[in-house]
Design an enzyme around this catalytic site. Structure first.
Site, PDB file in Angstrom:
ATOM      1  N   ARG A  96     -13.593  11.606   3.298  1.00  0.00           N
ATOM      2  CA  ARG A  96     -12.341  12.286   3.644  1.00  0.00           C
ATOM      3  C   ARG A  96     -11.808  13.102   2.469  1.00  0.00           C
ATOM      4  O   ARG A  96     -11.244  14.180   2.648  1.00  0.00           O
ATOM      5  CB  ARG A  96     -11.282  11.259   4.058  1.00  0.00           C
ATOM      6  CG  ARG A  96     -11.470  10.682   5.440  1.00  0.00           C
ATOM      7  CD  ARG A  96     -10.601   9.438   5.631  1.00  0.00           C
ATOM      8  NE  ARG A  96      -9.199   9.711   5.385  1.00  0.00           N
ATOM      9  CZ  ARG A  96      -8.346   8.785   4.937  1.00  0.00           C
ATOM     10  NH1 ARG A  96      -8.746   7.554   4.666  1.00  0.00           N
ATOM     11  NH2 ARG A  96      -7.076   9.106   4.753  1.00  0.00           N
ATOM     12  N   HIS A 131       0.851  -1.194   0.000  1.00  0.00           N
ATOM     13  CA  HIS A 131       0.000   0.000   0.000  1.00  0.00           C
ATOM     14  C   HIS A 131       0.879   1.233   0.000  1.00  0.00           C
ATOM     15  O   HIS A 131       1.872   1.306   0.722  1.00  0.00           O
ATOM     16  CB  HIS A 131      -0.921   0.049   1.216  1.00  0.00           C
ATOM     17  CG  HIS A 131      -1.845   1.225   1.178  1.00  0.00           C
ATOM     18  ND1 HIS A 131      -3.061   1.186   0.537  1.00  0.00           N
ATOM     19  CD2 HIS A 131      -1.705   2.488   1.656  1.00  0.00           C
ATOM     20  CE1 HIS A 131      -3.642   2.375   0.631  1.00  0.00           C
ATOM     21  NE2 HIS A 131      -2.847   3.173   1.304  1.00  0.00           N
ATOM     22  N   LYS A 151      -8.524  -2.444   5.103  1.00  0.00           N
ATOM     23  CA  LYS A 151      -8.650  -3.014   3.754  1.00  0.00           C
ATOM     24  C   LYS A 151      -7.693  -4.184   3.563  1.00  0.00           C
ATOM     25  O   LYS A 151      -8.059  -5.226   3.008  1.00  0.00           O
ATOM     26  CB  LYS A 151      -8.386  -1.954   2.693  1.00  0.00           C
ATOM     27  CG  LYS A 151      -9.520  -0.983   2.458  1.00  0.00           C
ATOM     28  CD  LYS A 151      -9.374  -0.236   1.154  1.00  0.00           C
ATOM     29  CE  LYS A 151      -8.200   0.714   1.115  1.00  0.00           C
ATOM     30  NZ  LYS A 151      -8.436   1.956   1.870  1.00  0.00           N
ATOM     31  N   SER A 200      -7.836   3.136   7.577  1.00  0.00           N
ATOM     32  CA  SER A 200      -8.222   2.885   6.192  1.00  0.00           C
ATOM     33  C   SER A 200      -7.322   1.837   5.553  1.00  0.00           C
ATOM     34  O   SER A 200      -7.796   0.863   4.957  1.00  0.00           O
ATOM     35  CB  SER A 200      -8.172   4.191   5.396  1.00  0.00           C
ATOM     36  OG  SER A 200      -8.508   3.968   4.046  1.00  0.00           O
ATOM     37  N   ASP A 234     -15.073   1.828   5.822  1.00  0.00           N
ATOM     38  CA  ASP A 234     -13.972   2.559   5.201  1.00  0.00           C
ATOM     39  C   ASP A 234     -14.348   3.066   3.816  1.00  0.00           C
ATOM     40  O   ASP A 234     -13.971   4.177   3.437  1.00  0.00           O
ATOM     41  CB  ASP A 234     -12.733   1.664   5.090  1.00  0.00           C
ATOM     42  CG  ASP A 234     -11.605   2.368   4.351  1.00  0.00           C
ATOM     43  OD1 ASP A 234     -11.105   3.374   4.874  1.00  0.00           O
ATOM     44  OD2 ASP A 234     -11.262   1.932   3.239  1.00  0.00           O
TER      45      ASP A 234
END
Length: 434
Positions: free
Chosen positions: A168, A82, A187, A183, A161
């Site tokens: 957001r 990520h 995930k 977040s 989320d």
């Protein structure tokens, strides 16, 4: 029963919310008993007052428990990556096929653009026919057959989320460390990734501006991951210059294909291989960084990574012919030069402002329902330390409206601060915490 106004005020004043209060508030928002404006107010209060580590862990658990959780066989040692986001950040696109070509299984659930950064799903949408909305069973099948899949969050997977992530983006609360942590971690855990590598970007083009902030975020994510059974490595990368050559959805897909075909691209190669090494180490496919690098270099050189990308695109409904002819991708009508305003060496780049300038072309979103123009973006070859001459082209804006394109080109040119004396280039990899 709690009073949402009371909880918002307590957090606004720097107070701590209990596990029951966090569960109640998020549950109320999902059931629409708590309206969007109150959820927005709580997000802003968290943005300014942050959260204690235990609050962040609770928020992550609540996110995960708001929907289904996907599992894969333990012996797959699944791993994902990520990124915290940046201008020109297309690294997931070459990274996943490279690592999958080494035999690693990568379940990847990605998002759309946040603020001034582009989202992986937005880039994939530039490919004709490409789908990212798949069921859990299809997701598992594609990961098994291809080695990786990149899909969007379904309504069943981390719905808390999915809704708050979008909110957001349009309420100016993207940069909150506990919100980022919840977040990302929710995930990645819910999608079935047993291991996770974080590309933590630091600098003017990132949400995280300083190494101190980055280390705080890394500590929070490692703490949450440890409590929830996920191994994490963090690669800190410099985001003071846009990544690679291009920023823009179709342009970044094209850049990925050219890189996997062997086109030199120092930025992309350095970051992709550093992240890939950590993914191979966490999954157990490699025992040293040196061996991991050899594996990645081999599948890059022999074309297996490009074939993985082709297989991925075809499996998810896209047109695999783009791997042979990237010109099939959407192309903008106008190419407008970005002209240097001074002579010297690039000292600093306001990459965040470049990202927001590209939003004016349609390359990113102003609002949740903004329509993207996948063909627009920019060619941005000048990095910190590069030489410039006043009036010479230092990049290109790709636009479908000439007037807007010229204005964006002027704005981007103004984002480059030039020094009359020699400036040393930045190092893209700051450090690795594994």
């Amino acid at each position: 029963m709690y009073n949402p106004v009371e909880l918002i005020i307590r957090k606004r004043m720097g107070g701590e919310l209990t596990e029951d209060e966090i569960r109640w508030f998020i549950g109320g928002y999902l059931s629409e008993d708590i309206p969007e404006y109150q959820m927005s107010a709580l997000l802003m209060a968290i943005f300014f007052q942050s959260m204690k580590p235990e609050e962040a862990r609770t928020l992550t658990r609540v996110y995960i428990e708001s929907g289904k959780r996907i599992t894969f066989p333990d012996d797959w040692h699944t791993v994902d990556k990520h990124s915290t986001g940046g201008v020109g950040d297309k690294i997931s696109l070459p990274l996943a096929p490279l690592v999958a070509a080494c035999g690693v299984k990568i379940p990847m659930i990605s998002g759309r653009g946040l603020g001034h950064t582009g989202g992986t799903l937005d880039k994939l949408d530039a490919i004709q026919g490409m789908r990212t909305d798949y069921s859990e069973n299809d997701f598992k099948r594609m990961v098994e057959e291809v080695g990786f899949a990149i899909i969007s969050q379904s309504k069943e997977l981390v719905p808390a989320d999915r809704r708050i992530y979008a909110l957001r983006d349009v309420t100016g609360t993207v940069e909150s460390l506990p919100l980022i942590t919840a977040s990302i971690m929710s995930k990645k855990i819910a999608e079935g990734a047993q291991n996770l590598v974080i590309d933590l970007k630091v600098g003017t083009g990132a949400f995280i501006k300083t190494i101190e902030q980055a280390e705080e975020l890394a500590g929070l994510m490692i703490s949450v991951g440890k409590r929830l059974g996920q191994k994490i490595a963090v690669v800190y990368t410099d985001m003071n210059s846009p990544i690679g050559w291009y920023a823009g959805n179709a342009l970044e897909i094209r850049e990925t294909i050219e890189y996997l075909k062997g086109e030199p691209n120092d930025d992309v190669d350095l970051i992709t291989k550093a992240l890939g090494e950590q993914m191979l180490l966490l999954s157990g496919k490699a025992d040293t960084r040196e061996n991991a690098r050899k594996m990645l270099d081999e599948v890059h050189r022999n074309g297996k990574a490009l074939e993985k990308l082709r297989q991925f695109i075809e499996t998810q409904g896209g047109n695999p012919a783009i791997c042979d002819d990237p010109s099939i991708l959407p192309q903008a009508k106008y190419e407008i030069p970005i002209l240097a305003t001074e002579t010297g060496w690039v000292e600093s780049i306001d990459s965040q402002s470049i990202g927001y300038a590209l939003v004016e072309l349609g390359a990113g979103r102003r609002a949740l329902d903004s329509k993207l123009d996948y063909s627009t973006g920019a060619y941005l070859p000048k990095k910190i330390g590069c030489e410039t001459d006043q009036g010479d082209p230092m990049g290109i804006v790709y636009a479908n409206d000439e007037k807007t394109g010229k204005e964006v080109a002027r704005k981007i040119a103004a984002c480059y601060k030039v020094s009359p004396t020699l400036i040393e280039p930045n190092q893209r990899i700051i450090k690795i915490q594994g």
